[in-house]
Motif scaffolding. Sequence first.
Motif, PDB file in Angstrom:
ATOM      1  N   GLN A 262      26.640   4.552  40.966  1.00  0.00           N
ATOM      2  CA  GLN A 262      25.241   4.372  40.575  1.00  0.00           C
ATOM      3  C   GLN A 262      24.731   5.614  39.860  1.00  0.00           C
ATOM      4  O   GLN A 262      25.204   6.718  40.107  1.00  0.00           O
ATOM      5  N   THR A 263      23.750   5.411  38.990  1.00  0.00           N
ATOM      6  CA  THR A 263      23.068   6.556  38.406  1.00  0.00           C
ATOM      7  C   THR A 263      22.206   7.205  39.472  1.00  0.00           C
ATOM      8  O   THR A 263      21.940   6.611  40.530  1.00  0.00           O
ATOM      9  N   PHE A 264      21.773   8.421  39.196  1.00  0.00           N
ATOM     10  CA  PHE A 264      20.908   9.113  40.151  1.00  0.00           C
ATOM     11  C   PHE A 264      19.658   8.279  40.433  1.00  0.00           C
ATOM     12  O   PHE A 264      19.259   8.115  41.598  1.00  0.00           O
ATOM     13  N   ARG A 265      19.050   7.732  39.391  1.00  0.00           N
ATOM     14  CA  ARG A 265      17.813   6.968  39.561  1.00  0.00           C
ATOM     15  C   ARG A 265      18.052   5.701  40.387  1.00  0.00           C
ATOM     16  O   ARG A 265      17.268   5.379  41.295  1.00  0.00           O
ATOM     17  N   SER A 266      19.137   4.980  40.095  1.00  0.00           N
ATOM     18  CA  SER A 266      19.395   3.743  40.840  1.00  0.00           C
ATOM     19  C   SER A 266      19.774   4.040  42.291  1.00  0.00           C
ATOM     20  O   SER A 266      19.412   3.290  43.201  1.00  0.00           O
ATOM     21  N   LEU A 267      20.491   5.137  42.531  1.00  0.00           N
ATOM     22  CA  LEU A 267      20.825   5.529  43.905  1.00  0.00           C
ATOM     23  C   LEU A 267      19.557   5.846  44.684  1.00  0.00           C
ATOM     24  O   LEU A 267      19.397   5.427  45.837  1.00  0.00           O
ATOM     25  N   LEU A 268      18.655   6.574  44.041  1.00  0.00           N
ATOM     26  CA  LEU A 268      17.386   6.925  44.686  1.00  0.00           C
ATOM     27  C   LEU A 268      16.601   5.662  45.049  1.00  0.00           C
ATOM     28  O   LEU A 268      16.045   5.547  46.152  1.00  0.00           O
ATOM     29  N   THR A 269      16.561   4.712  44.117  1.00  0.00           N
ATOM     30  CA  THR A 269      15.863   3.447  44.370  1.00  0.00           C
ATOM     31  C   THR A 269      16.510   2.698  45.522  1.00  0.00           C
ATOM     32  O   THR A 269      15.823   2.163  46.406  1.00  0.00           O
ATOM     33  N   THR A 270      17.841   2.657  45.549  1.00  0.00           N
ATOM     34  CA  THR A 270      18.562   1.962  46.614  1.00  0.00           C
ATOM     35  C   THR A 270      18.251   2.574  47.978  1.00  0.00           C
ATOM     36  O   THR A 270      18.031   1.859  48.963  1.00  0.00           O
ATOM     37  N   ILE A 271      18.256   3.897  48.049  1.00  0.00           N
ATOM     38  CA  ILE A 271      17.965   4.585  49.318  1.00  0.00           C
ATOM     39  C   ILE A 271      16.534   4.306  49.757  1.00  0.00           C
ATOM     40  O   ILE A 271      16.265   4.018  50.932  1.00  0.00           O
ATOM     41  N   ARG A 272      15.598   4.390  48.815  1.00  0.00           N
ATOM     42  CA  ARG A 272      14.193   4.138  49.154  1.00  0.00           C
ATOM     43  C   ARG A 272      13.997   2.711  49.669  1.00  0.00           C
ATOM     44  O   ARG A 272      13.295   2.492  50.669  1.00  0.00           O
ATOM     45  N   LEU A 273      14.629   1.751  49.013  1.00  0.00           N
ATOM     46  CA  LEU A 273      14.439   0.360  49.406  1.00  0.00           C
ATOM     47  C   LEU A 273      15.111   0.052  50.731  1.00  0.00           C
ATOM     48  O   LEU A 273      14.602  -0.753  51.520  1.00  0.00           O
ATOM     49  N   GLN A 274      16.271   0.673  51.019  1.00  0.00           N
ATOM     50  CA  GLN A 274      16.910   0.450  52.319  1.00  0.00           C
ATOM     51  C   GLN A 274      16.046   1.013  53.444  1.00  0.00           C
ATOM     52  O   GLN A 274      15.908   0.405  54.510  1.00  0.00           O
ATOM     53  N   ASN A 275      15.451   2.173  53.210  1.00  0.00           N
ATOM     54  CA  ASN A 275      14.509   2.713  54.187  1.00  0.00           C
ATOM     55  C   ASN A 275      13.310   1.792  54.348  1.00  0.00           C
ATOM     56  O   ASN A 275      12.822   1.573  55.464  1.00  0.00           O
ATOM     57  N   ALA A 276      12.840   1.237  53.245  1.00  0.00           N
ATOM     58  CA  ALA A 276      11.705   0.310  53.306  1.00  0.00           C
ATOM     59  C   ALA A 276      12.061  -0.927  54.113  1.00  0.00           C
ATOM     60  O   ALA A 276      11.263  -1.395  54.944  1.00  0.00           O
ATOM     61  N   VAL A 277      13.259  -1.470  53.909  1.00  0.00           N
ATOM     62  CA  VAL A 277      13.707  -2.645  54.661  1.00  0.00           C
ATOM     63  C   VAL A 277      13.761  -2.344  56.154  1.00  0.00           C
ATOM     64  O   VAL A 277      13.316  -3.152  56.989  1.00  0.00           O
ATOM     65  N   ASN A 278      14.286  -1.191  56.525  1.00  0.00           N
ATOM     66  CA  ASN A 278      14.345  -0.819  57.943  1.00  0.00           C
ATOM     67  C   ASN A 278      12.953  -0.770  58.558  1.00  0.00           C
ATOM     68  O   ASN A 278      12.737  -1.228  59.689  1.00  0.00           O
ATOM     69  N   HIS A 279      12.005  -0.208  57.814  1.00  0.00           N
ATOM     70  CA  HIS A 279      10.629  -0.143  58.318  1.00  0.00           C
ATOM     71  C   HIS A 279       9.998  -1.532  58.391  1.00  0.00           C
ATOM     72  O   HIS A 279       9.261  -1.838  59.337  1.00  0.00           O
TER      73      HIS A 279
END
Length: 326
Positions: A262-279
Amino acid sequence: MEQSLIDQLWRHTDRMDRMNALRFTREDFQRRLDQLKPNEPILMPAVMFLEGKFQDLFMSFHHEGSNSLLHYHDFFELIYTCKGSPVGVFNGQEIVLETGSLCVMNPNAAHYFKQYSEKSDLVLNIVLAKAVFQKSLLRILFSDPVLNAFFIRYQLENESQSSFLFMPHLNKEVEHLIENLLREYLNQRQYSQVIIESLLTLIFAQIVRTFGKPDPKGNPVLSEILNDVYLNYQQIRLEELASKYNYHPKYLSALIHRETGQTFRSLLTTIRLQNAVNHLLYSDMSVEAIAQAVGYGERSSFYSAFRKAYQTSPAQYRLLHRASGE
């Protein structure tokens, strides 16, 4: 473990085996085996264990020969060796399970017992539905950014892989908690469900405390960089990260892409969204608060990214998956 508790669980195990024999006949099982390809593991689904009043947790002892077939599950499984030294094979890796050892397997881990004798070995099986496993663990992670970064990375990198965590020796605190868990599971008294959930949280807290940080693999510098991204995903920028580790931003971006796909931007988005899903699934935070917590300054940006990834809104995702128990 107390002998009276062992005897009680053996009676429960035999009773559940008889119930499964009525619901899943030998012919049904053989039909499923005949459909498998050579060396393909068979799925033993949650419906065989988690039903009725035991919808989140199932505990039993292993029978000799009952787990000699290569198989996997659609739930999390903990195998605790009460006595003996049986030999298990997990994802092709042979491991001697000494007394006091624990193996935690994710839903895709293919495994079987190569050597197991009821005369000398006693293995406790703890079956956990995906939701209760994640809920027990996420209670700890929400309050600890470092452990949260570790688990988010595990979720993203290992979700579709066969994985297991082997701990050769538990401390006395974990052993005591497992025994109390078994006692509550068998007796099912008032508030047992609350106590069971609390005990699971304590068990995973003790496990993470001891085994929560694995040895880095591959490039240790790149591993440290990625840990930095997972830990500071809310506000981290590529230029700042490159400067910190003395890389040119474009070169660092290429390294991250080569390592993660993944690009840096897409990796960042993936991490943010996985954290969002957990919450969304395991906290009562509002959608707006979650958006802020995972690094989205604008609500519209969060909604747009979430809908693109999951084809639904955050609120609809929470409603659907909480209702389905996923």
